[in-house]
Design an enzyme around this catalytic site. Structure first.
Site, PDB file in Angstrom:
ATOM      1  N   GLY A  15     -64.793  -1.605  78.241  1.00 37.96           N
ATOM      2  CA  GLY A  15     -64.457  -0.180  78.312  1.00 37.96           C
ATOM      3  C   GLY A  15     -65.236   0.632  77.293  1.00 37.96           C
ATOM      4  CG  ASP A 146     -56.549  -1.626  73.626  1.00 40.07           C
ATOM      5  OD1 ASP A 146     -56.324  -0.410  73.721  1.00 40.07           O
ATOM      6  OD2 ASP A 146     -56.680  -2.369  74.604  1.00 40.07           O
ATOM      7  CG  HIS A 291     -59.315   6.071  81.268  1.00 38.51           C
ATOM      8  ND1 HIS A 291     -58.386   5.894  82.254  1.00 38.51           N
ATOM      9  CD2 HIS A 291     -59.929   4.886  81.098  1.00 38.51           C
ATOM     10  CE1 HIS A 291     -58.447   4.644  82.687  1.00 38.51           C
ATOM     11  NE2 HIS A 291     -59.372   4.011  81.995  1.00 38.51           N
TER      12      HIS A 291
HETATM   13  O1  F6P Z   1     -59.306  -2.380  76.334  1.00 38.45           O
HETATM   14  C1  F6P Z   1     -59.134  -1.036  76.172  1.00 38.45           C
HETATM   15  C2  F6P Z   1     -58.345  -0.426  77.264  1.00 38.45           C
HETATM   16  O2  F6P Z   1     -58.312   0.887  76.850  1.00 38.45           O
HETATM   17  C3  F6P Z   1     -56.943  -0.971  77.558  1.00 38.45           C
HETATM   18  O3  F6P Z   1     -55.946  -0.541  76.690  1.00 38.45           O
HETATM   19  C4  F6P Z   1     -56.719  -0.483  78.969  1.00 38.45           C
HETATM   20  O4  F6P Z   1     -55.748  -1.220  79.651  1.00 38.45           O
HETATM   21  C5  F6P Z   1     -58.067  -0.692  79.553  1.00 38.45           C
HETATM   22  O5  F6P Z   1     -58.998  -0.480  78.515  1.00 38.45           O
HETATM   23  C6  F6P Z   1     -58.351   0.203  80.737  1.00 38.45           C
HETATM   24  O6  F6P Z   1     -59.668   0.033  81.109  1.00 38.45           O
HETATM   25  P1  F6P Z   1     -60.352   0.621  82.420  1.00 38.45           P
HETATM   26  O7  F6P Z   1     -59.341   1.427  83.168  1.00 38.45           O
HETATM   27  O8  F6P Z   1     -61.482   1.441  81.925  1.00 38.45           O
HETATM   28  O9  F6P Z   1     -60.808  -0.573  83.172  1.00 38.45           O
END
Ligand code: F6P
Length: 367
Positions: A15, A146, A291
């Site tokens: 991410g 996180d 996000h």
């Molecule tokens: O790992 C970071 C994080 O923000 C998590 O807390 C969340 O579940 C995940 O990324 C969501 O990622 P994406 O929706 O971008 O796949």
């Protein structure tokens, strides 16, 4: 003269996260001082190497000027390019996982790269570890909002996420107070509740629900009721997306095809329903930050930490110290082996000073 020039490749995977561009700039600036290193970036994690035609960019000082202020990553990213379990679409629409790590390493070497700096979270550093074992000269840089990497005292991006969540929390307090409502705010945190806990303390929440402490809905309700007299009162709750009731499961949706993880999100709605079912009479409203927590300009702390990580990662490369991940340890920028970096997950310990202090402030974890 050209024979002495070495090449390092930067990869950003998983991410996006505020501070990634500051790491890239830090690497380029430190490399420039040596005059013997060229810095390149692979577009969209390892896809820039694996895909044909390849997509790489030369990272010059001009290219990275001022980018430390920008969120996201100028190199783009994906969580669907794990070279060890690369998702390959089959004619019937299903996904087969292929190990493309040997192909990746041989392509990196044949392109003349002497080293790789892999900027990413837990999953990315496991990839770094395996690629190192297979002979790739690689250095890791920890990233994630996180804050769930054990080997570093903090990851960059986390403070920005906490600030964004706290700003949102403060806004929700206004409505909670004016309408006598229970406001539930859901934040990110799949397996660790660091963002939720810090936001609850910073904002002054009454209740904080995190993955590490499964909650009892009746205890949550009891804490809410204690705040209401003759129907008047208000409560602000922070819940991590990975929180779950004692006898229940996390709220997960199917991830996209080829994604490395299932998608979480929606516990705020489930919690509201559970509270109503348990007899909560107060009005409840839910907000899922999603996000927004990962977007925009990094706060100063994250810019600084990311810049220091970038400089340190390049110094490890210059000295040929591979198989390591840079880390913040006791107020110092140091490093750990990739083995150590990926050994343990950074859960919040139930007896940690943070949890104790939060309880001291009257925050309930619903346990
Ligand atoms: O790992 C970071 C994080 O923000 C998590 O807390 C969340 O579940 C995940 O990324 C969501 O990622 P994406 O929706 O971008 O796949």
């Amino acid at each position: 003269m050209n024979n002495t020039i070495k090449k390092v490749l930067i990869v950003t995977g998983g991410g996006d996260c505020p501070g990634l561009n500051a790491v890239i700039r830090g690497i380029v600036k430190r490399a420039r001082k040596e005059k013997t290193w060229e810095v390149w970036g692979s577009i969209e994690a390892f896809n820039g190497i694996l895909n044909e035609p390849q997509h790489l960019i030369r990272l010059t000082s001009r290219k990275v000027a001022g980018i430390h202020v920008k969120g996201g990553t100028i190199l783009k990213t994906t969580n669907k390019a794990n070279p060890l379990k690369y998702p390959v679409l089959q004619p019937d629409g299903s996904i087969r996982e292929a190990d493309r790590s040997d192909e990746l390493i041989s392509k990196i070497k044949s392109l003349g790269f002497d080293a790789v700096i892999n900027v990413g979270g837990d999953g990315s550093q496991r990839i770094s570890r395996e690629l190192f074992k297979k002979g790739l000269a690689i250095v890791g840089v920890p990233k994630t909002i996180d804050n769930d990497l054990q080997a570093t005292d903090m990851t960059f991006g986390f403070q920005t996420a906490v600030q964004i969540a706290t700003d949102a929390f403060d806004k929700l307090v206004t409505t909670a107070e004016s309408h006598h409502r229970v406001m539930i705010m859901e934040v990110m945190g799949r397996d660790a509740g660091w963002i939720a806990l810090h936001t609850a303390i910073a904002g002054g929440a009454e209740i904080c629900l995190i993955p590490e402490i499964p909650y009892d809905i009746n205890k949550v309700l009891k804490r809410i009721e204690a705040r209401y007299t003759r129907g008047k009162g208000f409560v602000n709750i922070v819940v991590a997306e990975g929180a779950r009731p004692k006898d229940g499961t996390i709220v997960a949706r199917r991830g996209e095809k080829g994604s490395e993880h299932v998608r979480l999100g929606g516990i705020a709605y489930q919690l509201a329903q559970q509270l109503k079912d348990a007899g909560c009479r107060a009005e409840i409203r839910e907000t899922i930050l999603g996000h927004i927590q990962r977007g925009g300009t990094p706060v100063a702390f994250d810019r600084i930490l990311a810049s220091l990580f970038g400089v340190k990662a390049m110094e490890l490369v210059i000295h040929g110290e591979y198989g390591r991940m840079v880390a913040l340890k006791n107020n110092n920028i140091s490093y750990v082996s990739l083995e150590e970096a990926t050994r343990e997950y950074n859960h919040i310990q139930k007896d940690s000073y943070l949890i104790k202090a939060a309880r001291g402030l009257g925050i309930s974890f619903g346990d």
